[in-house]
Design an enzyme around this catalytic site. Structure first.
Site, PDB file in Angstrom:
ATOM      1  N   HIS A 117       0.857  -1.178   0.000  1.00  0.00           N
ATOM      2  CA  HIS A 117       0.000   0.000   0.000  1.00  0.00           C
ATOM      3  C   HIS A 117       0.894   1.229   0.000  1.00  0.00           C
ATOM      4  O   HIS A 117       1.735   1.396   0.871  1.00  0.00           O
ATOM      5  CB  HIS A 117      -0.923   0.026   1.218  1.00  0.00           C
ATOM      6  CG  HIS A 117      -1.820   1.232   1.239  1.00  0.00           C
ATOM      7  ND1 HIS A 117      -3.028   1.267   0.585  1.00  0.00           N
ATOM      8  CD2 HIS A 117      -1.657   2.468   1.818  1.00  0.00           C
ATOM      9  CE1 HIS A 117      -3.585   2.457   0.758  1.00  0.00           C
ATOM     10  NE2 HIS A 117      -2.772   3.199   1.494  1.00  0.00           N
ATOM     11  N   CYS A 118       0.715   2.091  -0.980  1.00  0.00           N
ATOM     12  CA  CYS A 118       1.576   3.259  -1.151  1.00  0.00           C
ATOM     13  C   CYS A 118       0.854   4.499  -0.633  1.00  0.00           C
ATOM     14  O   CYS A 118      -0.167   4.915  -1.197  1.00  0.00           O
ATOM     15  CB  CYS A 118       1.957   3.438  -2.623  1.00  0.00           C
ATOM     16  SG  CYS A 118       3.118   4.787  -2.914  1.00  0.00           S
TER      17      CYS A 118
END
Length: 401
Positions: free
Chosen positions: A184-185
């Site tokens: 997850h960025c």
């Protein structure tokens, strides 16, 4: 010089903080100063604040900190994205108008394309989702076979209430299962997965190119300023790092808009290049960031001598029914892996789907010679590693079957 040094130190500190915060938990940095600094940042420092707060303020500061931290760390908020875009817009807004009159015609063609492409790719990274839904679940189940090491058939997501496809993971930030979950960025407010991984890699390439190209332009412009301020014969007489740094400090101070953004690009380019190099390595290895962490746990067990391997055809009288989707995948393996302090003994029962020993007979029964202790990760098959070219085709979204 004092103000310039302060700007440089601030940029360097922000870059170092970002690198430690984002990379500190990666398996590659375990038992390194980067991991230790990450623990200082996320464990020791908050614990120290909690101790001081309890003694002086009765825990009131910590409660306020937790409310703010819960939003920052546990919610899919736009703060980091806003900071990232603002940094791009402000930096380009300062640099380009100032540098434009001093650029040649060819650079005036390249600069707009170089600074525009990251925005397009950033948009595609954000809006392209890799969510697994009831509508595309059947298709996602066909995307990858189960390797029965990291991913096993029959596991259900407790939140989404459907079987988890191979290489998927549920993201608590996105509140969905992600196909080929990488990470997850927070910069994107989105997970990097099967559908937007190609845009993410392209974004890293475009940012690296932009920062390197911008650093080159900044250096060229500042070199022109240096020639105007310092005659060539005096430049040739200058020797030593101290003289060189002081001279360039004077030049940057004389051209502050170009100089400040030049320093910013020079100091942040290694961060973008490091991201790109790491994800290039992941493609070469045939793993995702999520899988890299899982393989690190296996590596530690292998180094401790707790992993044993055999072939499924040696253990079971009848071969395990192959999923029809497995037949479409170009890489296959017959391996079974178990983790235990001692090798499996003769007559032990094995749960075929989970690679776990379901029952171990008494210790007086000799070890089963069909099981071999693994001493290196090279003895373990990764069916998702098809070689760099096919791994890259898979990331891009081209067929590898």
């Amino acid at each position: 010089m004092g103000a310039l040094r302060t700007v440089g130190l601030v940029i360097l500190a922000v870059s170092a903080f970002t690198f430690i915060a984002l990379f500190g938990r990666l398996p590659a940095f375990r038992k390194t100063p980067v991991a230790w600094l990450h623990r200082v940042l996320w464990v020791y420092f908050p614990n120290g604040i909690a101790i001081v707060d309890n003694r002086l303020f009765g825990g009131r500061v910590l409660r306020c900190w937790n409310r703010s931290g819960s939003y920052v760390l546990k919610e899919n908020h736009p703060l980091v994205l806003i900071f990232f875009v603002s940094l791009l817009v402000i930096g380009e807004g300062i640099f380009v108008p100032t540098a434009w009159p001093r650029l040649s015609s060819i650079h005036r063609l390249w600069v707009p394309a170089t600074i525009s492409l990251p925005y397009f790719l950033l948009y595609k990274c954000i809006v392209t989702k890799s969510f697994i839904t009831a509508e595309n679940h059947a298709e996602e189940m066909r995307r990858y076979p189960y390797d029965r090491v990291l991913f096993h058939p029959g596991h259900q997501c407790s939140t989404c209430k459907f079987l988890k496809p191979a290489r998927s993971k549920h993201c608590s930030f996105c509140r969905a299962c992600i196909s080929r979950h990488d990470h997850h960025c927070v910069w994107l407010m989105n997970c990097v997965g099967a559908n937007n991984c190609v845009y993410f890699i392209s974004l890293l390439v475009s940012l690296s190119v932009m920062l390197i190209y911008g650093s080159y332009l900044g250096h060229s412009i500042l070199s022109g300023t240096l020639k105007q301020m310092v005659p060539p014969e005096i430049q040739e007489a200058m020797q030593g790092w101290t003289t060189w740094i002081n001279t360039w400090g004077i030049v940057i101070a004389a051209d502050p808009k170009i100089g400040t953004v030049f320093l910013l690009m020079v100091m942040t380019a290694p961060l973008s290049i490091s991201f790109l190099a790491y994800h290039t390595y992941l493609i070469w290895a045939g793993v995702t960031t999520n899988e890299s962490a899982k393989w690190t746990d296996w590596k530690e067990d292998v180094e401790d001598g707790f992993v044993f391997k055999t072939n499924r055809s040696l253990i079971f009288d009848s071969p395990l029914p192959m999923d029809p989707y497995d037949q479409l995948w170009p890489v296959h393996t017959d391996q079974i892996l178990v983790t235990d302090e001692n090798p499996p003994t003769e007559g032990c029962l094995l749960a075929s789907e989970s690679n776990c020993i379901a029952r171990r007979p008494g210790s007086d029964i000799p070890p089963d010679p069909r099981w071999k202790r693994i001493h290196t990760m090279r003895d373990i098959d990764n069916i998702y590693d098809m070689g760099f070219w096919y791994n890259l085709r898979d990331v891009i979204g081209l067929s590898v079957r």
